[in-house]
Design a protein around this motif. Structure first.
Motif, short mmCIF file in Angstrom:
data_model
loop_
_atom_site.label_atom_id
_atom_site.label_comp_id
_atom_site.label_asym_id
_atom_site.label_seq_id
_atom_site.Cartn_x
_atom_site.Cartn_y
_atom_site.Cartn_z
N VAL A 59 -5.64 4.90 0.05
CA VAL A 59 -4.44 4.07 0.22
C VAL A 59 -3.59 4.59 1.37
N ARG A 97 0.28 4.08 -2.50
CA ARG A 97 -0.01 5.40 -1.96
C ARG A 97 0.96 6.44 -2.47
N THR A 154 -2.56 -6.23 2.55
CA THR A 154 -3.21 -4.99 2.12
C THR A 154 -4.71 -5.22 1.93
N PRO A 194 0.81 -1.22 0.00
CA PRO A 194 0.00 0.00 0.00
C PRO A 194 0.84 1.27 0.00
#
Length: 306
Positions: A238, A188, A254, A184
């Protein structure tokens, strides 16, 4: 960051890296209290109906900042600043320093005219993903330190500082644990970097085509605000998953974190801390890009005179 037809850096990679790292660190010091508030809001669980003890402790950006300062002292707002600066030196320097070379790679060195937005997004996503892969351990330690609130009397803190956190995580959880939440985090930071750098590049390029506007502080201010807004809108879900995975080691993956967050807290949980996140990223981008543009001019003058 430039907005000319070839969009090439006018200073060396080393100069760009140093300028980017310094600017990112300066912005981090200025805005980390808002980041600490954002992390606390993201990690906060939803209240259970009828259970008074589960009522949320933190409410809103300013309320969270006030609660932390009142209960833990003003210094608590800068928790994680040391690994935060470690992160910005690596992540900030690499993601921005590599942006122009990678953009040139995707467009071709003989490209003439404005670079397509799609190429800017691809280049920024690439550099964000590469940079955070290197800097993930610093991000993990920063979140772990920020997540720890006021403890009952006699209860020792999990980590005594950033260096102790690095060594404790390796000793207790293994070296691989330093890359917890990498999935993530890549998503992100790749997404947010694409939103920040590509939008800053695009907004700046667009503004400079408007009569009366020049490559000055006003242009950099508007472009920085645009970069921060797009980054938060696109990257908030995210970002929440990343913070929860790094702050709570019980999530298996995740997907597990995403599903449990959606099931237990609802879809709006993915935009928890949106206001402090925008307050932080918006101000962070303005400070960082304004500082970066001025620092690059200074570095360019040094390189020209050497």
């Amino acid at each position: 960051m430039v907005a000319d037809s070839k969009s090439k850096s006018d200073i060396s990679f080393a100069g760009t890296f140093a300028s980017s790292a310094f600017s990112a660190c300066f912005a981090e010091v200025c805005t980390i209290p808002l980041d600490t508030a954002k992390v606390r809001l993201q990690l906060q669980k939803q209240a259970v109906a009828g259970d008074v003890s589960s009522l949320p402790k933190y409410k809103g950006m300013l309320g969270t900042v006030g609660t932390i300062a009142r209960e833990e002292g003003l210094s608590a707002l800068w928790k994680g600043i040391v690994p935060g600066l470690h992160r910005q030196c690596l992540y900030g320097g690499l993601r921005i320093g590599l942006y122009e070379p990678v953009k040139t790679f995707y467009t071709g060195s003989d490209h003439v005219g404005d670079v397509p937005l799609s190429k800017k997004i691809l280049a920024a996503f690439t550099t964000g993903a590469v940079a955070i892969t290197v800097a993930n351990p610093t991000d993990l330690v920063k979140v772990r330190l920020q997540a720890e609130g006021k403890l009952p009397p006699g209860v020792p803190r999990r980590y005594s500082g950033s260096l102790n956190a690095y060594s404790s995580i390796v000793r207790q959880e293994g070296v691989r644990a330093l890359w917890t939440g990498l999935g993530p985090n890549i998503a992100r930071n790749g997404i947010i970097n694409a939103a920040e750098l590509a939008s800053y590049d695009q907004v700046k390029q667009t503004i400079l085509k408007i009569p009366g506007f020049t490559d000055n502080v006003v242009t950099h201010l508007f472009a920085g605000l645009g970069a921060g807004f797009f980054a938060v809108c696109i990257g908030s879900p995210v970002d929440v998953v990343k913070s929860r995975m790094m702050g709570d080691s019980t999530y298996k993956s995740t997907l597990d974190c995403f599903v449990k967050t959606l099931k237990n807290d609802g879809p709006l949980a993915f935009y928890k801390g949106f206001i402090p996140n925008f307050g932080r990223l918006g101000s962070w981008n303005v400070i960082m890009f304004l500082t970066l543009e001025q620092t690059k001019k200074f570095v360019k003058s040094l390189e020209s005179s050497s």
